[in-house]
Design a protein around this motif. Structure first.
Motif, short mmCIF file in Angstrom:
data_model
loop_
_atom_site.label_atom_id
_atom_site.label_comp_id
_atom_site.label_asym_id
_atom_site.label_seq_id
_atom_site.Cartn_x
_atom_site.Cartn_y
_atom_site.Cartn_z
N ASN A 189 -17.93 15.13 -78.12
CA ASN A 189 -18.67 13.87 -78.15
C ASN A 189 -17.76 12.70 -78.49
N LEU A 190 -16.46 12.83 -78.18
CA LEU A 190 -15.51 11.78 -78.54
C LEU A 190 -15.05 11.01 -77.30
N GLU A 191 -15.06 9.69 -77.45
CA GLU A 191 -14.49 8.81 -76.42
C GLU A 191 -12.99 8.69 -76.62
N GLN A 192 -12.55 8.59 -77.88
CA GLN A 192 -11.14 8.52 -78.19
C GLN A 192 -10.93 8.76 -79.67
N VAL A 193 -9.67 9.04 -80.03
CA VAL A 193 -9.26 9.24 -81.42
C VAL A 193 -8.23 8.18 -81.75
N GLU A 194 -8.47 7.42 -82.83
CA GLU A 194 -7.56 6.36 -83.23
C GLU A 194 -6.88 6.74 -84.55
N ILE A 195 -5.56 6.65 -84.57
CA ILE A 195 -4.78 6.96 -85.76
C ILE A 195 -4.07 5.70 -86.20
N VAL A 196 -4.39 5.23 -87.40
CA VAL A 196 -3.77 4.04 -87.98
C VAL A 196 -2.83 4.51 -89.09
N LYS A 197 -1.57 4.12 -89.03
CA LYS A 197 -0.56 4.64 -89.95
C LYS A 197 -0.08 3.56 -90.91
N ILE A 226 -7.86 8.23 -89.81
CA ILE A 226 -8.25 8.63 -88.46
C ILE A 226 -9.66 8.12 -88.21
N ASN A 227 -9.88 7.48 -87.08
CA ASN A 227 -11.20 6.98 -86.71
C ASN A 227 -11.61 7.62 -85.39
N LEU A 228 -12.71 8.37 -85.41
CA LEU A 228 -13.21 9.04 -84.22
C LEU A 228 -14.29 8.17 -83.57
N ILE A 229 -14.13 7.87 -82.30
CA ILE A 229 -15.05 6.98 -81.59
C ILE A 229 -15.99 7.83 -80.74
N SER A 230 -17.29 7.73 -81.02
CA SER A 230 -18.29 8.55 -80.34
C SER A 230 -18.58 8.01 -78.94
N LYS A 231 -18.99 8.90 -78.05
CA LYS A 231 -19.45 8.50 -76.73
C LYS A 231 -20.81 7.81 -76.84
N GLN A 232 -20.98 6.71 -76.10
CA GLN A 232 -22.20 5.91 -76.15
C GLN A 232 -22.78 5.76 -74.75
N GLY A 276 -23.08 22.12 -80.12
CA GLY A 276 -23.19 20.75 -80.60
C GLY A 276 -23.96 19.90 -79.61
N VAL A 277 -24.62 18.87 -80.13
CA VAL A 277 -25.39 17.94 -79.31
C VAL A 277 -25.11 16.53 -79.80
N GLY A 278 -24.82 15.62 -78.86
CA GLY A 278 -24.69 14.21 -79.16
C GLY A 278 -25.68 13.43 -78.33
N LEU A 279 -26.49 12.59 -78.98
CA LEU A 279 -27.53 11.83 -78.30
C LEU A 279 -27.28 10.34 -78.52
N SER A 280 -27.46 9.54 -77.46
CA SER A 280 -27.26 8.10 -77.57
C SER A 280 -28.28 7.38 -76.69
N TYR A 281 -28.96 6.40 -77.28
CA TYR A 281 -29.88 5.54 -76.54
C TYR A 281 -29.54 4.10 -76.89
N VAL A 282 -29.40 3.26 -75.86
CA VAL A 282 -29.07 1.86 -76.07
C VAL A 282 -30.04 1.01 -75.25
#
Length: 730
Positions: free
Chosen positions: A139-147, A163-169, A227-233
């Protein structure tokens, strides 16, 4: 499929061209008008490369942000078949994996960056994530690593980054895909990603995963779950947007306690050959059951073209119920009585029954404005956070010694029984205020900085099985900040210098305060302070298709406990210093050739750290940091040949020291250097169907992946293995 890329114009481009060619001619029959030629160029598609962080606090493009940031996009994860966060993080240098203490194995994701633990510095969509869980990428769009020190962005901790995990929307447009994977070690996994536009302004998205797999090179170990990821916009394309999304993960694994280190270089407790790498020293009744749920509501409203306000509320809860039987290979752990076939190794049983919960609310504003000719991009906000952790006691359980070379996982083990009433627990409550500004002074110069204030309170509430209660409390305010100056010698490049801080108060790693004067979790101690200075440059090359960056940095963590060699009195003059160089390149070399690569050369030292044995008076001096390699490097590259895509990658990690005390000895002293290569072949059968074959550890190298703190137990990296994945779009 990620690695098959269309070079065609998108529908909006076609519509624009059609509109330009068919401007209404009604009423113009007697007049001929010649329209000017309009050339529409599509921006180059660069699947690996990101131009900007999804973190709203970082308002500038990556090339103009004065710190080291790496973004691993979903296209890279899909090509590599990376299904866990640890597999995803192989794409960034400087991160290593830990195993845990003697007789135990840490649960969930346990890794460190530049000499400091990241276990409490993982975030999902900018909100702190808790719980001992092996995070999945479905359910990840991308993984961001800030050092570098990042207290201004995250609050407490973050001594070396986060580490910041960006969810799929959900998004407008219909887009659906599914994949199925089979592989060695009985690997079976399926995923689905369904995005459906419900109206002109609303959409729904479902991401789901199910897997039932063994582990290559290991008997009886299993990774099973779904696993299940749900998104409503709603409100997409309008000034007000409402996002409702959640994620639910269930894991039912057979955990792995590793194998004895006998036979490996430096192991001195017993003399004998190595055990089979497949040997399982646990019990078939061992289990690791994880339930992880999070629910999020985010409301965004645009106040004009340049200002957006947001409010995000999240509730998350994770439970871990684990029983693990592991080998205990201390000085008397292995018995060599009788013939070698009768040698035994001691075992111990570990029970983890833990609940973690978090309730968060963030209100923020992003705005842009001009003052006196200076262009500002401002991000400010308030965060309210309540975190809780409870671990429930179950007493102890015995485990018989195992045959060293032929363990029996079906032996009868001791039973922990039900909860005894003992609870080890803690809560934190935090009120935070922050502000960041990217001030563009002119076309060449900008200043980027921010600050955060945390009003923080930690309560430790422990109860024994006999009902004896211990309450400890720590309240304080934490201030963290960062500032950087960026100079642009050209439109596509920057040179920068930055300074950032963070603060780590006592007891934050596990919500537990301590009354011992020598313990770092003693509430009378000051927070550890971390400072990072960084000098770097970033460039967008090859028509902005390739990002390259170089940075030198120095991080110093101050305030660690150390004891006087004569009196044994405890002072906070211990330090950890990490300095080095990091290089990276991400993007396209040509339209068909992708690359992501990184290298980190670091030096990690412990300064003024000593402990004194109160009974014997022996002083131990620590001069290094465990599991901190001097050199790490990673590269992954793919090339498209019409319908065929080829991928190849390699990872290198230099020696990681276990023994970091002056004169220290005993068992395996370090993890030797290693390199591993992976490969991928993909073929586009039709416009909708593709196949991908991933081969891991291509040359079947045997290497140590992790070693316990005592040096008597280890985990080997996976042997050569393979996975075949079918991807379908519909």
């Amino acid at each position: 499929m990620a690695h098959i890329r269309s070079r065609k114009h998108s529908k909006p481009v076609h519509l624009l061209a059609l509109l330009a060619a068919s401007v209404p001619a009604a009423g113009m029959a007697q007049q001929t008008t010649t329209l000017p030629t309009v050339t529409v160029k599509e921006a180059p598609e660069v699947p690996y490369k990101a131009d900007k962080s999804a973190n709203e606090k970082m308002t500038a493009p990556l090339v103009d942000t004065p710190k080291t940031i790496q973004i691993i996009k979903k296209e890279v994860l899909e090509e590599q078949g990376a299904v866990t966060l640890m597999e995803a993080l192989r794409n960034t240098p400087g991160i290593t994996m830990q195993m845990g203490e003697n007789g135990n194995t840490s649960a969930g994701d346990t890794f460190q960056l530049r000499g400091f633990s990241l276990q409490q510095n993982t975030f999902v969509d900018g909100i702190r994530d808790l719980g001992a869980v092996t995070r999945d990428t479905f359910n990840l769009e991308q993984v961001e690593i800030v050092k570098g020190a990042a207290g201004a962005e995250t609050g407490r901790g973050a001594a070396s980054g986060f580490i910041n995990l960006i969810s799929k929307q959900a998004h407008l447009g219909d887009e659906s895909s599914a994949s199925g994977t089979v592989g060695t070690a009985s690997r079976k996994r399926a995923t689905v990603d369904l995005n459906k536009q419900l109206s002109e302004t609303s959409a729904f998205r479902l991401n789901a995963m199910v897997q039932d797999s063994g582990v290559d090179g290991r008997d009886y170990v299993e990774n099973k779950g779904y696993g299940v990821g749900l998104s409503y916009v709603t409100g997409l394309g309008t000034p007000t947007r409402v996002h409702l999304f959640s994620q639910h993960l269930r894991q039912d694994n057979v955990p792995d306690g590793g194998i004895p280190a006998i036979g490996y270089a430096g192991y001195t407790t017993a003399i004998g050959p190595k055990v089979r790498r497949e040997n399982f020293y646990g019990s078939v009744n061992d289990r690791e059951k994880v339930d992880a749920d999070m629910f999020t509501v985010k409301v965004e409203h645009d106040l004009g073209e340049r200002t957006t306000i947001r409010n995000t509320t999240r509730y998350g809860r994770t439970t871990m119920d684990r029983t693990l039987t592991g080998v205990n290979t201390g000085n008397t752990g292995i018995s060599t009585a009788g013939p070698q076939s009768a040698w035994t190794v001691n075992r111990s049983r570990q029970r983890v029954d833990q609940e973690n919960s978090i309730l968060a609310n963030q209100t923020s504003v992003n705005t842009a404005f001009n003052t006196g000719g200076v262009q500002h991009s401002l991000a400010a906000g308030v965060e309210l956070l309540h975190e809780k952790q409870s671990s429930f006691d179950h007493g102890t359980a015995t485990a018989p010694a195992a045959n060293l070379y032929n363990p029996n996982p079906f032996e009868t083990m001791g039973n922990f029984g039900g909860r005894t009433g003992g609870i080890t627990g803690g809560t934190t409550n935090t009120i935070s205020v922050y502000a960041f500004d990217d001030a563009k002074l002119n076309d060449r110069w900008s200043i980027n900085g921010g600050a955060r204030i945390d009003v923080y309170k930690l309560n430790t509430d422990n109860v024994t099985a006999a009902g004896v209660r211990t309450l400890l409390e720590d309240s304080r305010s934490l201030v963290s900040w960062s500032v950087g100056s960026v100079y642009k010698p050209a439109e596509n490049g920057s040179v920068y210098v930055s300074y950032a801080t963070s603060a780590t108060p006592p007891g934050t790693s596990n919500f537990q305060l301590n009354t011992s004067t020598t313990n770092q979790a003693n509430s009378t101690l000051d927070p550890q302070k971390t400072d990072t200075v960084e000098l770097g440059t970033k460039w967008e090359l090859l028509n902005k298709r390739l990002n390259v960056a170089a940075a030198v940095f120095r991080t110093e963590n101050d305030g660690q406990t150390s004891q006087d060699a004569v009196t044994g009195q405890t002072f906070q003059y211990g330090k950890t210093r990490v300095q080095g160089l990091e290089l990276s390149a991400v993007g396209q070399i040509t339209n068909f050739w992708q690359i992501t690569a990184g290298l980190a050369k670091t030096s990690t030292k412990a300064l003024s750290q000593r402990s004194r044995n109160a009974t014997t008076g022996v002083v131990t001096v620590t001069d290094g940091v465990r599991w901190s390699p001097d050199l790490t490097a990673t590269v992954w590259s793919s090339y498209q040949l019409d319908k065929l895509t080829l991928g190849l990658g390699a990872r290198y990690t230099s020696e990681q020291k276990r023994v970091v005390t002056v004169g220290g000895t005993g068992n395996v002293p370090n993890i030797p250097s290693s390199w591993v290569a992976d490969a991928m072949v993909a073929y586009q059968l039709t416009d909708k169907v593709s196949l991908r074959l991933n081969v891991y550890n291509l040359f079947d190298k045997e290497y140590l992946m992790a070693l316990n703190n005592g040096g008597g137990r280890l985990a080997l990296g996976l042997p050569r293995s393979a996975a075949l994945t079918a991807n379908v779009k519909f």
